[in-house]
Design an enzyme around this catalytic site. Structure first.
Site, PDB file in Angstrom:
ATOM      1  N   HIS A 266     -22.934   7.710 -16.709  1.00  0.00           N
ATOM      2  CA  HIS A 266     -22.414   8.877 -16.518  1.00  0.00           C
ATOM      3  C   HIS A 266     -23.098   9.487 -15.233  1.00  0.00           C
ATOM      4  O   HIS A 266     -24.533   9.333 -14.988  1.00  0.00           O
ATOM      5  CB  HIS A 266     -22.689   9.968 -17.421  1.00  0.00           C
ATOM      6  N   GLU A 267     -22.357  10.011 -14.304  1.00  0.00           N
ATOM      7  CA  GLU A 267     -22.942  10.645 -12.948  1.00  0.00           C
ATOM      8  C   GLU A 267     -23.895   9.811 -12.219  1.00  0.00           C
ATOM      9  O   GLU A 267     -24.739   9.997 -11.670  1.00  0.00           O
ATOM     10  CB  GLU A 267     -23.516  12.012 -13.394  1.00  0.00           C
ATOM     11  N   GLY A 268     -23.644   8.439 -12.239  1.00  0.00           N
ATOM     12  CA  GLY A 268     -24.234   7.488 -11.485  1.00  0.00           C
ATOM     13  C   GLY A 268     -25.253   6.860 -12.088  1.00  0.00           C
ATOM     14  O   GLY A 268     -25.987   7.158 -13.179  1.00  0.00           O
TER      15      GLY A 268
ATOM     16  N   MET B 154     -14.597  17.504 -12.184  1.00  0.00           N
ATOM     17  CA  MET B 154     -14.535  16.948 -10.764  1.00  0.00           C
ATOM     18  C   MET B 154     -14.228  15.319 -10.808  1.00  0.00           C
ATOM     19  O   MET B 154     -14.290  14.743 -11.842  1.00  0.00           O
ATOM     20  CB  MET B 154     -16.001  17.091 -10.676  1.00  0.00           C
TER      21      MET B 154
END
Length: 603
Positions: free
Chosen positions: A452-454, A162
């Site tokens: 990671h991921e925010g 992504m």
């Protein structure tokens, strides 16, 4: 041989004695399953983790990815591990039979994946991202896109990524500058040419699969400003020919690698789209196909992001758990020192597990990692309920509760299972921070999960700024009702310890609810959200206290060392951890502006 990844007995307790996953077999989707098939999947996952992932954990850390100017070079064991994972059926395990899956419940699928994450989180990154990519396309892609990109991913022939962040934007997706110019229609949907740069793209370039499927956020010229103008595109590394096989190279180029302190086996990249180095069909521009509706890309991408956030939380748990088991084994076998009451200097040394402070550190680790594992598996069970619960109201409640708990499931393990890794190093003493023992790498790998991921800050703003107020506060009310049911059950047992835990949890829950109402009603968003990270930490501790009371109830009345250990870990969490929330809630309740009022010039 001692377990070094995830304790199987703990998984069995959580799945069968607490979450009662066999009851899912009463639902049509899982009707072909039984405890036997669930246990078989766990056996397979443990074997694949031990044989294909664990042996090169150290090697993939030392021999990290290299870019020779033409391609990324990874150690061959990474591709072999990905292939072994796909061959075993685990990559498609949760998917429909139609796509080669086993229709395994999500909660069992995640329990299986915990073994792989604990064995080698760097190599596990490729199947993690690939599965999430496939799930998004199954939810929002056209039938042609599913056929072209999902099937090959679930077969292990393609990998997925992504692509959100950009060098100038980071987490501020409103500032995404990658643009998508219309380029006609195609059998795969509305076609565009993409131009821009993406940063921090895990798995963005490699040779371990035939193709890489990038899911890319970009803006169509003339669309609404900010996040409302973001669309989502599927951009393959190689275009797909009429025969369904990878063909011409797309205009997606590796600009460089990011060199990380951990997760080194997962290549992390800077990608340029549309710079003209490759010219598909004779001209510059990365060919991409619109996924979903124009300007609805962020809503689509959140499907993958939320799945990835729970995956990050599970990865943090797995790394913390592996470190805990390493520390436990070391403490049981390392002789050093004598008890404080020993009078003879020549008396035999004791194993360090006999020292009270080492027991404290091990017990804290146990409370963090077993609490975190239970939390993430509970969220996975909510996914199953969201999709397969018999009643629409049950599915709606599961969806809402999952929305509320997702930032907690991502951030709480990333903070506290990292703390477990820190304690694992401490148990090892001077050996712990050397590369001779795996706890040093496990800590470095886990440190990335807080970002990671925010980041924690992003998750905190999501929780306090959006999630607790969902549907007029119904999400928070739903969680409070479930916690209260657990409190009532604990009191009804007549067990003094459980009653004391229930009382402490009830008081903490009331304080959180009261303070939440005060914060949200303050009328000053800047001040209300200034201490959101403290709110996330306090909220998370209350949630995990609830999870520990649930585990204590599942162990109630059962005898043996395993159940005694569960009870002691619950006792630790209520006596040592839940009290942390008191000062935090008091700070939040005061709407303290110390950090908000700080000025740049004062540092």
């Amino acid at each position: 041989m001692p377990e070094k990844l995830i304790a199987r007995r703990d998984l069995e307790f959580l799945l069968h004695e607490w979450l009662e996953v066999e009851r899912l077999c009463e639902r049509p989707r899982y009707g072909d399953h039984s405890r036997e098939t669930f246990d078989g999947a766990l056996d397979t996952a443990e074997r694949v983790a031990m044989e294909a992932f664990l042996p090169h954990r150290r090697k993939s850390d030392v021999e990290e990815p290299e870019f020779d100017g033409e391609r990324v070079r990874l150690i061959p064991e990474v591709a072999a591990a990905f292939a072994a994972f796909a061959r075993s059926g685990l990559l498609a395990a949760g998917h429909d039979y139609e796509y080669g899956g086993m229709q395994l419940p999500t909660v069992v699928d995640k329990a299986c994946f915990s073994y792989v994450l604990a064995a080698n989180v760097g190599s596990a990154g490729y199947p993690l991202l690939t599965a999430a990519n496939a799930n998004l396309l199954l939810a929002y892609g056209t039938p042609a896109q599913v056929e072209a990109f999902v099937r090959p991913q679930l077969e292990g022939r393609y990998a997925g990524t992504m692509c959100l962040s950009e060098p100038q934007a980071g987490s501020s997706l409103a500032d995404v500058a990658t643009r998508a110019e219309p380029d006609g229609e195609s059998p795969l949907g509305a076609r565009y040419r993409l131009y821009g740069h993406k940063m921090w793209i895990s798995g963005g370039e490699h040779e371990i699969t035939e193709n890489i499927v990038h899911l890319v956020l970009a803006k169509i010229p003339g669309g609404p400003p900010g996040v409302k103008g973001i669309s989502l595109f599927v951009v393959p590394r190689r275009l797909v020919g009429d025969d369904g096989r990878p063909a011409e190279r797309n205009d997606v180029v590796l600009a460089g690698l990011n060199h990380k302190m951990g997760y080194r086996g997962t290549v992390n990249t800077l990608l340029n789209f549309g710079e003209g180095r490759h010219r598909p069909e004779g001209r510059a521009g990365a060919v991409g196909y619109l996924v979903g509706e124009p300007h609805q890309g962020l809503a689509c991408m959140f499907h993958m992001m939320n799945e990835a956030r729970i995956g990050v939380g599970l990865g943090a748990v797995a790394l913390g758990y592996a470190g805990y088991l390493e520390a436990l084994d070391y403490a049981r076998n390392r002789p050093q020192g004598r008890p404080p009451g020993a009078k003879q200097a020549a008396s035999p040394q004791v194993r360090i597990v006999e020292h009270a402070d080492v027991r404290r550190m091990l017990l804290a680790q146990k409370a963090y990692v077993e609490g975190g594992l239970a939390l993430t598996l509970y969220c996975a069970r909510l996914v199953d309920d969201e999709h397969t619960a018999p009643e629409p109201s049950e599915r709606a409640d599961a969806r809402l509760l999952l929305e509320l708990l997702t930032p907690v499931a991502k951030s709480w393990p990333s903070q506290w299972c990292l703390a477990a890794n820190d304690l694992a190093i401490q148990v090892h003493g001077g050996y712990g921070y050397t590369r001779d023992y795996p706890v040093e790498q496990l800590y470095r790998d886990n440190r990335l999960n807080a970002i990671h991921e925010g980041t924690h800050g992003i998750q905190a703003l999501d929780l306090l700024g959006r999630k607790v107020g969902l549907e007029g506060g119904r999400a928070l009310g739903l969680l409070a009702a479930r916690v209260q049911q657990t409190i009532d059950r604990a009191r009804a047992t007549g067990d003094a310890d459980l009653a004391a835990f229930a009382q402490a949890l009830e008081e903490a829950l009331a304080l959180i609810a009261r303070t939440t109402r005060k914060i949200l009603g303050a009328g000053d968003p800047d001040r209300s959200l200034a201490n959101a990270s403290v709110y996330l930490e306090a909220f998370g501790h209350v949630v995990v206290a609830w999870i520990w009371l649930e585990q204590a109830l599942a162990a109630q009345g059962r005898t043996g060392d395993f159940y005694d250990g569960k009870r002691q870990a619950a006792r630790y969490f209520f006596r040592w951890e839940l009290p942390r929330t008191g000062p935090q809630i008091a700070l939040l309740d005061a709407l303290d502006d110390t950090t908000l009022a700080m000025r740049d010039a004062w540092y």
